[in-house]
Design an enzyme around this catalytic site. Structure first.
Site, PDB file in Angstrom:
ATOM      1  N   LYS A 158     -13.115  -5.662  75.436  1.00 12.49           N
ATOM      2  CA  LYS A 158     -14.023  -5.143  75.219  1.00 12.49           C
ATOM      3  C   LYS A 158     -15.522  -4.808  75.634  1.00 12.49           C
ATOM      4  CE  LYS A 158     -12.033  -1.495  72.203  1.00 12.49           C
ATOM      5  NZ  LYS A 158     -12.607  -1.361  70.516  1.00 12.49           N
ATOM      6  N   HIS A 208      -7.810   7.900  66.629  1.00 14.79           N
ATOM      7  CA  HIS A 208      -8.549   7.429  66.461  1.00 14.79           C
ATOM      8  C   HIS A 208      -9.923   9.043  65.877  1.00 14.79           C
ATOM      9  CE1 HIS A 208     -12.377   6.658  69.578  1.00 14.79           C
ATOM     10  NE2 HIS A 208     -13.067   7.205  68.153  1.00 14.79           N
ATOM     11  N   LYS A 237     -12.175  10.917  75.386  1.00 12.87           N
ATOM     12  CA  LYS A 237     -11.921  11.978  74.507  1.00 12.87           C
ATOM     13  C   LYS A 237     -11.165  13.284  75.516  1.00 12.87           C
ATOM     14  CE  LYS A 237     -14.122   9.884  70.701  1.00 12.87           C
ATOM     15  NZ  LYS A 237     -15.116  10.360  69.818  1.00 12.87           N
ATOM     16  N   ARG A 292     -26.311   8.311  67.244  1.00 15.44           N
ATOM     17  CA  ARG A 292     -26.651   9.993  68.017  1.00 15.44           C
ATOM     18  C   ARG A 292     -25.883  11.137  67.581  1.00 15.44           C
ATOM     19  NH1 ARG A 292     -22.151  10.193  70.948  1.00 15.44           N
ATOM     20  NH2 ARG A 292     -21.228   8.400  72.079  1.00 15.44           N
TER      21      ARG A 292
END
Length: 450
Positions: A158, A208, A237, A292
């Site tokens: 990542k 998730h 997603k 956010r």
């Protein structure tokens, strides 16, 4: 008190924020690129200003231009939406220095959570379980291989500053890691200005699941329960729902409490989301924090009755939370399907001219849209053009309403992922609640979509 908000974003999230501004009697200001001059959000705003050319680095990422417009039009606050500058600590800091309220957390907390490595350290300090992985950035292929062997394959490579699946890859061997490391580091450097990489153990058959939190500057924090976001393609997603069909009430309460404790430990303010990976035994591990509002926030609004944007503005005004945890309950079940302008088989973007855009209206159907009929989808931005949100008293009711609405939807002129969304909703494994992050690869045609 905030009286005029500049929305440093575009598309459906700009429209969404403007709707709450209108409800609260707050003036809204749109900024737009040349590629968006005919977009619905530009016409909907009370005032609109051209930022620059279509490319994002010359428009929606142009901090100086955005701040200059905010000062000239008299905006006393900026809402960043999601994406673009929404998690840019430097932008938040410049807003603060300019005397403009940034509707979000402080720049210091944002920068800490913006680094996945620092975020992992912070969560570990707050006693939140984290996925086994590296404590610091990995700087070379050789170091990465050494660490991967100690963790054990498969691993997730990542980007520390990454998001949206960029710079992320599943790796199963030394050979794959050698190929992946430099490519992902270069991509992360290009997208985020930071090529730092880290490694995490890949948790197989994971879900998730994320927790929405709200926190004020007085140390009060609540969670608005969870969203299941396991249906993904290429780490992005596609379908989300609330609540999760998987979690027990005990785990739901434990995860909610953990998220609230983390927010308090960070001194977090405003809206945020703490994302977890959850294994088959309901063990949960911190994945990342989004500082956010999330794309999928409407499903939380639907099951709680809370306007999250209104709460963001209330907190940014310096007020204490208007919500107490004991007063929050889950009412019904909501599902969001993201409609992308893309080939449903390859996931390649499908820009072009939309000649017909017709999604049925009705009770318990909510549409958050960036487009209309006779609209040009450009190749410059994310291909998501709309979000279809449905609600039912039960999960099965919501699924059936989603299927019915998608079957009646007409989008002509471009390709969309609606066939994929229908395939997901109609699949018996989805309907049974057997949704993991590998769902699309495991169950759907063609070519397993690898």
């Amino acid at each position: 008190m905030i009286s005029k908000i500049l929305i440093a974003n575009r598309g459906e999230i700009a429209v969404r924020i403007m709707r709450t501004c209108k409800k609260l009697g707050i003036s809204s200001v749109a900024v737009y690129s040349e590629g968006d001059k005919a977009a619905p959000f530009v016409q909907m705003a009370d005032e609109s200003y051209l930022l620059g050319p279509a490319r994002v680095n010359e428009s929606y990422l142009n901090v100086d231009r955005i701040l200059d417009i905010a000062k000239r039009c008299g905006a006393d606050a900026i809402h960043p939406g999601y994406g673009f500058l929404s998690e840019n600590g430097s932008f938040a800091e410049k807003c603060e220095a300019s005397g403009i309220t940034f509707i979000g957390p402080t720049s210091q907390v944002m920068e800490m959570m913006g680094s996945k490595i620092e975020a992992r350290k912070a969560m570990k300090t707050a006693n939140i379980p984290i996925v086994p992985g590296t404590e610091d950035a990995v700087h070379s292929k050789e170091e990465a291989i050494e660490v991967a062997k100690s963790i054990g394959y498969p691993i997730m490579l990542k980007a520390s500053a990454g998001g949206g699946g960029i710079g992320m890859q599943v790796v199963h061997s030394d050979e794959e890691l050698l190929k992946a490391f430099e490519n992902n580091a270069k991509r992360a450097e290009s997208f985020f200005g930071d090529g730092a990489m880290f490694l995490e153990k890949k948790i197989d058959h994971a879900r998730h699941i994320e927790i929405q939190i709200l926190a004020d500057k007085f140390g009060n924090a609540v969670h608005l329960f969870e969203r299941e976001c396991s249906i993904q393609r290429r780490n992005q997603k596609v379908v989300e729902e609330a609540p999760s069909p998987f979690l027990s009430e005990t785990t739901r309460q434990r995860m909610g409490k953990a998220a609230v404790n983390a927010a308090k430990a960070l001194g977090y303010t405003n809206a945020g989301t703490i994302e977890f990976l959850v294994d088959a035994n309901e063990n949960y591990y911190f994945l990342e924090m989004n500082t956010r509002i999330q794309v999928e926030h409407p499903i939380t609004e639907e099951i709680t009755g809370i306007d999250i944007v209104a709460e963001q503005i209330n907190i940014a005004n310096g007020n204490s939370l208007s919500l107490k945890q004991e007063d929050l309950t889950i009412k019904g079940h909501a599902i969001e399907a993201r409609i992308y302008a893309e080939d449903p088989n390859t996931f390649f973007p499908s820009p072009g001219h939309i000649t017909v855009f017709d999604i049925p209206k009705g009770e318990n159907i909510r549409l958050e849209s960036a487009v209309t009929s006779d609209y040009q989808v450009t190749p410059f931005y994310d291909p998501m053009i709309s979000k279809l949100i449905v609600k039912g008293n039960t999960r099965q009711e919501a699924i059936q309403l989603l299927i019915h609405t998608l079957e009646k939807t007409k989008v002509e002129g471009i390709k969309t992922n609606i066939p994929l969304l229908l395939e997901i909703a109609q699949h018996h494994e989805y309907q049974a609640g057997n949704t993991t992050t590998s769902f699309i690869v495991d169950y759907l045609r063609p070519l397993k979509r690898k």
